[in-house]
Design a protein around this motif. Structure first.
Motif, short mmCIF file in Angstrom:
data_model
loop_
_atom_site.label_atom_id
_atom_site.label_comp_id
_atom_site.label_asym_id
_atom_site.label_seq_id
_atom_site.Cartn_x
_atom_site.Cartn_y
_atom_site.Cartn_z
N PRO A 1 -0.35 12.37 -15.63
CA PRO A 1 -1.36 12.21 -14.59
C PRO A 1 -2.51 13.17 -14.79
N ARG A 2 -3.69 12.71 -14.50
CA ARG A 2 -4.88 13.54 -14.64
C ARG A 2 -5.06 14.40 -13.39
N ILE A 3 -5.56 15.62 -13.58
CA ILE A 3 -5.76 16.55 -12.46
C ILE A 3 -6.74 15.98 -11.45
N SER A 4 -7.83 15.36 -11.93
CA SER A 4 -8.85 14.83 -11.03
C SER A 4 -8.28 13.75 -10.11
N ASN A 5 -7.40 12.88 -10.66
CA ASN A 5 -6.78 11.84 -9.83
C ASN A 5 -5.91 12.45 -8.75
N ASN A 6 -5.12 13.46 -9.13
CA ASN A 6 -4.25 14.12 -8.15
C ASN A 6 -5.06 14.82 -7.06
N LEU A 7 -6.15 15.46 -7.47
CA LEU A 7 -6.98 16.18 -6.51
C LEU A 7 -7.64 15.22 -5.53
N VAL A 8 -8.17 14.10 -6.03
CA VAL A 8 -8.76 13.08 -5.16
C VAL A 8 -7.70 12.53 -4.21
N GLY A 9 -6.49 12.30 -4.73
CA GLY A 9 -5.41 11.79 -3.90
C GLY A 9 -5.05 12.75 -2.78
N ILE A 10 -4.95 14.05 -3.09
CA ILE A 10 -4.60 15.06 -2.08
C ILE A 10 -5.68 15.15 -1.01
N LEU A 11 -6.94 15.21 -1.42
CA LEU A 11 -8.06 15.32 -0.48
C LEU A 11 -8.10 14.11 0.47
N ASN A 12 -7.87 12.93 -0.08
CA ASN A 12 -7.92 11.73 0.76
C ASN A 12 -6.68 11.59 1.63
N PHE A 13 -5.57 12.13 1.20
CA PHE A 13 -4.37 12.12 2.05
C PHE A 13 -4.60 13.00 3.27
N VAL A 14 -5.23 14.16 3.05
CA VAL A 14 -5.56 15.06 4.17
C VAL A 14 -6.55 14.38 5.11
N THR A 15 -7.56 13.70 4.55
CA THR A 15 -8.55 12.99 5.36
C THR A 15 -7.88 11.88 6.16
N PHE A 16 -6.94 11.18 5.54
CA PHE A 16 -6.20 10.11 6.22
C PHE A 16 -5.44 10.67 7.43
N LEU A 17 -4.80 11.82 7.25
CA LEU A 17 -4.06 12.43 8.36
C LEU A 17 -5.01 12.85 9.49
N LEU A 18 -6.20 13.35 9.12
CA LEU A 18 -7.18 13.77 10.13
C LEU A 18 -7.75 12.58 10.90
N SER A 19 -7.85 11.43 10.23
CA SER A 19 -8.44 10.26 10.88
C SER A 19 -7.56 9.73 12.01
N ILE A 20 -6.25 9.96 11.94
CA ILE A 20 -5.33 9.43 12.96
C ILE A 20 -5.58 10.04 14.34
N PRO A 21 -5.65 11.40 14.48
CA PRO A 21 -5.94 11.95 15.82
C PRO A 21 -7.35 11.61 16.31
N ILE A 22 -8.31 11.47 15.39
CA ILE A 22 -9.68 11.09 15.79
C ILE A 22 -9.66 9.68 16.38
N LEU A 23 -8.99 8.76 15.71
CA LEU A 23 -8.88 7.38 16.19
C LEU A 23 -8.12 7.33 17.51
N TRP A 24 -7.06 8.11 17.62
CA TRP A 24 -6.28 8.16 18.86
C TRP A 24 -7.14 8.68 20.02
N ALA A 25 -7.97 9.70 19.75
CA ALA A 25 -8.83 10.27 20.80
C ALA A 25 -9.83 9.22 21.31
N GLY A 26 -10.38 8.42 20.39
CA GLY A 26 -11.32 7.38 20.78
C GLY A 26 -10.66 6.32 21.65
N VAL A 27 -9.47 5.89 21.27
CA VAL A 27 -8.72 4.89 22.05
C VAL A 27 -8.36 5.47 23.42
N TRP A 28 -7.95 6.73 23.46
CA TRP A 28 -7.58 7.38 24.73
C TRP A 28 -8.79 7.43 25.67
#
Length: 269
Positions: A2-29
């Motif tokens: 595996p390439r380092i750049s692919n892993n790094l992009v994957g990690i950054l977007n996984f963190v962003t994905f987790l952050l998007s869940i409470p933001i979306l929940w706050a909007g629905v609430w």
């Protein structure tokens, strides 16, 4: 391997994905539980931001980790557009907030605010009756002047004149200094005969739901507040832009790696 750049992009977007869940929940609430018009007004932008982050992060995560080149290409395209938009907004924010400042008064701890001192673009927004009625409703719901009245209720006139009031308190919760009204309490003033050309003097009412919320000074106080906040946002945007550019560069490396891997696999078929 595996390439380092692919892993790094994957990690950054996984963190962003987790952050998007409470933001979306706050909007629905907010859309379901918001008790005021101001709270409900925020639900749609928050939901849109949450869904946007969710989809973009998924595209980047799957594109990098599963080596799906077209998803990664879409991700990079969206990132590029976002960088351009943020850059344009940052420039716009600095230009629009370049004008306007409170007027320092003699023997007063607070400043007075004039609508004409601020950007014409901002003036048009607050002079629109539909916009201003929503803003005024939010100011009243936010108890800007109720809190102000409770805080300074024991002040004598001399003490009140030395208070360091915020732009919104100065513009919306008391009459203009030009009116020369007689002080009774922070939000109660007796009218006196005045030839002031300031139209705000005729708009003042001691009614807690009126006060100076229809005054030009109140609109100017809001714009001074917006000016201060937008400058802070613009500075944060610069930092965020640098971060996005770094992520975009890493994403480009991951995209190039995917293409090289696919070309290598085709050679051995």
């Amino acid at each position: 391997m595996p390439r380092i750049s692919n892993n790094l992009v994957g990690i950054l977007n996984f963190v962003t994905f987790l952050l998007s869940i409470p933001i979306l929940w706050a909007g629905v609430w907010l859309s379901k539980q918001g008790s005021t018009e101001c709270e409900k007004y925020l639900d749609k932008p928050i939901i849109i931001i949450g869904v946007f982050l969710l989809l973009v992060s998924l595209a980047g995560l799957l594109g990098a980790c599963c080596r799906i080149s077209w998803l990664l290409w879409v991700y990079l395209l969206v990132m590029f557009v976002l960088i351009v938009i943020l850059f344009a907004f940052t420039i716009f924010a600095f230009v629009v907030t370049n004008k306007g400042a409170g007027e320092v008064l003699s023997n007063r701890g607070y400043k007075e605010y004039r609508l004409g001192d601020y950007s014409g673009w901002l003036q048009k927004r607050v002079n629109n009756n539909k916009n201003w009625n929503k803003i005024k409703s939010c100011l009243i719901d936010g108890k800007i002047c109720s809190t102000f009245a409770d805080k300074y209720i024991k002040d004598t006139v001399e003490q009140f004149y030395q208070e360091n009031l915020s732009a919104l308190q100065s513009g919306c919760c008391k009459p203009s200094n030009d009116c020369n009204f007689t002080y009774v309490s922070p939000v109660v003033w007796n009218r006196t005969a005045t030839n002031s050309p300031n139209p705000d003097c005729n708009l003042w009412e001691n009614d807690p739901n009126v006060l100076c919320f229809n005054c030009q000074a109140c609109k100017a106080g809001l714009l001074d507040n917006i000016k201060s906040n937008w400058k802070k946002v613009a500075v944060v945007n610069i930092v965020f832009l640098v971060f996005l550019i770094i992520v975009y560069s890493v994403g480009c490396c991951a995209f190039r790696n995917n293409r090289e891997d696919h070309a290598y696999q085709r050679q051995w078929k």
